[in-house]
Each structure stands twice: as structure tokens, then as C-alpha cells.
Scaffold this motif. Sequence first.
Motif, PDB file in Angstrom:
ATOM      1  N   UNK A  25       9.332  -5.634   6.277  1.00 24.06           N
ATOM      2  CA  UNK A  25      10.321  -6.646   5.946  1.00 24.06           C
ATOM      3  C   UNK A  25       9.835  -7.946   6.573  1.00 24.06           C
ATOM      4  N   UNK A  26       9.634  -8.962   5.735  1.00 24.42           N
ATOM      5  CA  UNK A  26       9.017 -10.211   6.186  1.00 24.42           C
ATOM      6  C   UNK A  26       9.983 -11.375   5.952  1.00 24.42           C
ATOM      7  N   UNK A  27      10.177 -12.185   6.969  1.00 25.44           N
ATOM      8  CA  UNK A  27      11.044 -13.362   6.867  1.00 25.44           C
ATOM      9  C   UNK A  27      10.241 -14.532   6.307  1.00 25.44           C
ATOM     10  N   UNK A  28       9.887 -14.415   5.038  1.00 24.48           N
ATOM     11  CA  UNK A  28       9.130 -15.451   4.315  1.00 24.48           C
ATOM     12  C   UNK A  28       9.561 -15.370   2.857  1.00 24.48           C
ATOM     13  N   UNK A  29      10.082 -16.462   2.334  1.00 24.77           N
ATOM     14  CA  UNK A  29      10.614 -16.475   0.973  1.00 24.77           C
ATOM     15  C   UNK A  29       9.508 -16.382  -0.090  1.00 24.77           C
ATOM     16  N   UNK A  30       8.339 -16.935   0.168  1.00 22.55           N
ATOM     17  CA  UNK A  30       7.233 -16.942  -0.799  1.00 22.55           C
ATOM     18  C   UNK A  30       6.512 -15.593  -0.774  1.00 22.55           C
ATOM     19  N   UNK A  31       6.504 -14.859  -1.903  1.00 24.39           N
ATOM     20  CA  UNK A  31       5.850 -13.545  -1.927  1.00 24.39           C
ATOM     21  C   UNK A  31       4.374 -13.588  -1.530  1.00 24.39           C
ATOM     22  N   UNK A  32       3.650 -14.620  -1.951  1.00 26.16           N
ATOM     23  CA  UNK A  32       2.220 -14.710  -1.621  1.00 26.16           C
ATOM     24  C   UNK A  32       2.019 -14.901  -0.119  1.00 26.16           C
ATOM     25  N   UNK A  33       2.845 -15.728   0.496  1.00 29.93           N
ATOM     26  CA  UNK A  33       2.735 -15.948   1.937  1.00 29.93           C
ATOM     27  C   UNK A  33       3.134 -14.697   2.715  1.00 29.93           C
ATOM     28  N   UNK A  34       4.192 -14.014   2.260  1.00 32.49           N
ATOM     29  CA  UNK A  34       4.623 -12.782   2.926  1.00 32.49           C
ATOM     30  C   UNK A  34       3.527 -11.727   2.863  1.00 32.49           C
ATOM     31  N   UNK A  35       2.895 -11.607   1.711  1.00 32.41           N
ATOM     32  CA  UNK A  35       1.799 -10.659   1.542  1.00 32.41           C
ATOM     33  C   UNK A  35       0.632 -11.023   2.460  1.00 32.41           C
ATOM     34  N   UNK A  36       0.322 -12.311   2.557  1.00 32.27           N
ATOM     35  CA  UNK A  36      -0.784 -12.759   3.407  1.00 32.27           C
ATOM     36  C   UNK A  36      -0.515 -12.469   4.885  1.00 32.27           C
ATOM     37  N   UNK A  37       0.734 -12.612   5.325  1.00 28.83           N
ATOM     38  CA  UNK A  37       1.083 -12.327   6.721  1.00 28.83           C
ATOM     39  C   UNK A  37       0.754 -10.880   7.057  1.00 28.83           C
ATOM     40  N   UNK A  38       1.102  -9.968   6.159  1.00 27.68           N
ATOM     41  CA  UNK A  38       0.874  -8.544   6.405  1.00 27.68           C
ATOM     42  C   UNK A  38      -0.594  -8.183   6.160  1.00 27.68           C
ATOM     43  N   UNK A  39      -1.194  -8.716   5.104  1.00 26.41           N
ATOM     44  CA  UNK A  39      -2.587  -8.388   4.770  1.00 26.41           C
ATOM     45  C   UNK A  39      -3.541  -8.789   5.883  1.00 26.41           C
ATOM     46  N   UNK A  40      -3.170  -9.804   6.647  1.00 25.38           N
ATOM     47  CA  UNK A  40      -4.028 -10.304   7.716  1.00 25.38           C
ATOM     48  C   UNK A  40      -4.347  -9.236   8.765  1.00 25.38           C
ATOM     49  N   UNK A  41      -3.487  -8.244   8.912  1.00 23.63           N
ATOM     50  CA  UNK A  41      -3.707  -7.215   9.942  1.00 23.63           C
ATOM     51  C   UNK A  41      -4.046  -5.840   9.355  1.00 23.63           C
ATOM     52  N   UNK A  42      -4.228  -5.755   8.063  1.00 24.24           N
ATOM     53  CA  UNK A  42      -4.500  -4.475   7.421  1.00 24.24           C
ATOM     54  C   UNK A  42      -6.004  -4.200   7.305  1.00 24.24           C
ATOM     55  N   UNK A  43      -6.328  -2.927   7.143  1.00 19.22           N
ATOM     56  CA  UNK A  43      -7.722  -2.492   6.986  1.00 19.22           C
ATOM     57  C   UNK A  43      -8.142  -2.592   5.518  1.00 19.22           C
ATOM     58  N   UNK A  44      -9.437  -2.511   5.244  1.00 17.79           N
ATOM     59  CA  UNK A  44      -9.920  -2.618   3.860  1.00 17.79           C
ATOM     60  C   UNK A  44      -9.395  -1.521   2.932  1.00 17.79           C
ATOM     61  N   UNK A  45      -9.004  -0.380   3.469  1.00 14.21           N
ATOM     62  CA  UNK A  45      -8.516   0.710   2.617  1.00 14.21           C
ATOM     63  C   UNK A  45      -6.997   0.638   2.415  1.00 14.21           C
ATOM     64  N   UNK A  46      -6.402  -0.522   2.704  1.00  9.57           N
ATOM     65  CA  UNK A  46      -4.969  -0.696   2.538  1.00  9.57           C
ATOM     66  C   UNK A  46      -4.677  -1.799   1.523  1.00  9.57           C
ATOM     67  N   UNK A  47      -3.791  -1.481   0.582  1.00  5.07           N
ATOM     68  CA  UNK A  47      -3.390  -2.438  -0.453  1.00  5.07           C
ATOM     69  C   UNK A  47      -2.012  -2.991  -0.076  1.00  5.07           C
ATOM     70  N   UNK A  48      -1.860  -4.300  -0.142  1.00  4.60           N
ATOM     71  CA  UNK A  48      -0.625  -4.969   0.253  1.00  4.60           C
ATOM     72  C   UNK A  48      -0.055  -5.685  -0.963  1.00  4.60           C
ATOM     73  N   UNK A  49       1.249  -5.482  -1.216  1.00  5.56           N
ATOM     74  CA  UNK A  49       1.874  -6.157  -2.346  1.00  5.56           C
ATOM     75  C   UNK A  49       3.334  -6.480  -2.036  1.00  5.56           C
ATOM     76  N   UNK A  50       3.755  -7.663  -2.480  1.00  6.65           N
ATOM     77  CA  UNK A  50       5.167  -8.023  -2.373  1.00  6.65           C
ATOM     78  C   UNK A  50       5.916  -7.140  -3.361  1.00  6.65           C
ATOM     79  N   UNK A  51       6.944  -6.478  -2.893  1.00 10.77           N
ATOM     80  CA  UNK A  51       7.626  -5.486  -3.716  1.00 10.77           C
ATOM     81  C   UNK A  51       8.965  -5.975  -4.235  1.00 10.77           C
TER      82      UNK A  51
END
Length: 72
Positions: A25-51
Motif C-alpha cells: 500500500x503506497x501513499x502516492x496518487x500516481x500509479x507510475x510513481x507508486x510502482x517506481x517507489x516499490x520497484x526501486x527495492x525489488x530484485x530482477x525476478x520480481x514484477x511490480x505493477x500498480x493494481x
Amino acid sequence: MANGQVVLVTTEPLDGGAPVRSVFFVAEVDPAKATAIIADMMAPNERVEAWAPLPEAAVKALGLRPGDYTHT
């Protein structure tokens, strides 16, 4: 405070097992920015998407400030 985003992370196990999903759960209204916040700490084998959008009431109930996140 504005709405946030529900972000889904799908982890593909390196040993070829079933994918594992986590919800953030991300306190960011923009889906692309919210995805980027989470993707920044994920590994290459992890897919991140605003749901889905996260209502402002939920952001407040979770105690999130702009740019913060939590996960289940």
C-alpha cells in the motif's frame, strides 16, 4: 492527503516453483510513481505493477504519509 495505490509484486522463484505475490500500500496518487517507489527495492525476478487505487481513508487508516508504503 490524497489517494494512494495498491501495488502488486509477483516474485518468480529462482527454483521454478509457483510465483509468490505480495501486496504493498503506497501513499502516492500516481500509479507510475507508486510502482517506481516499490520497484526501486525489488530484485530482477520480481514484477511490480500498480493494481488499484487506494482510497484516502485507507491511506489515513494505515498512517501513511506521502511517499510512505507498507505491505501485507
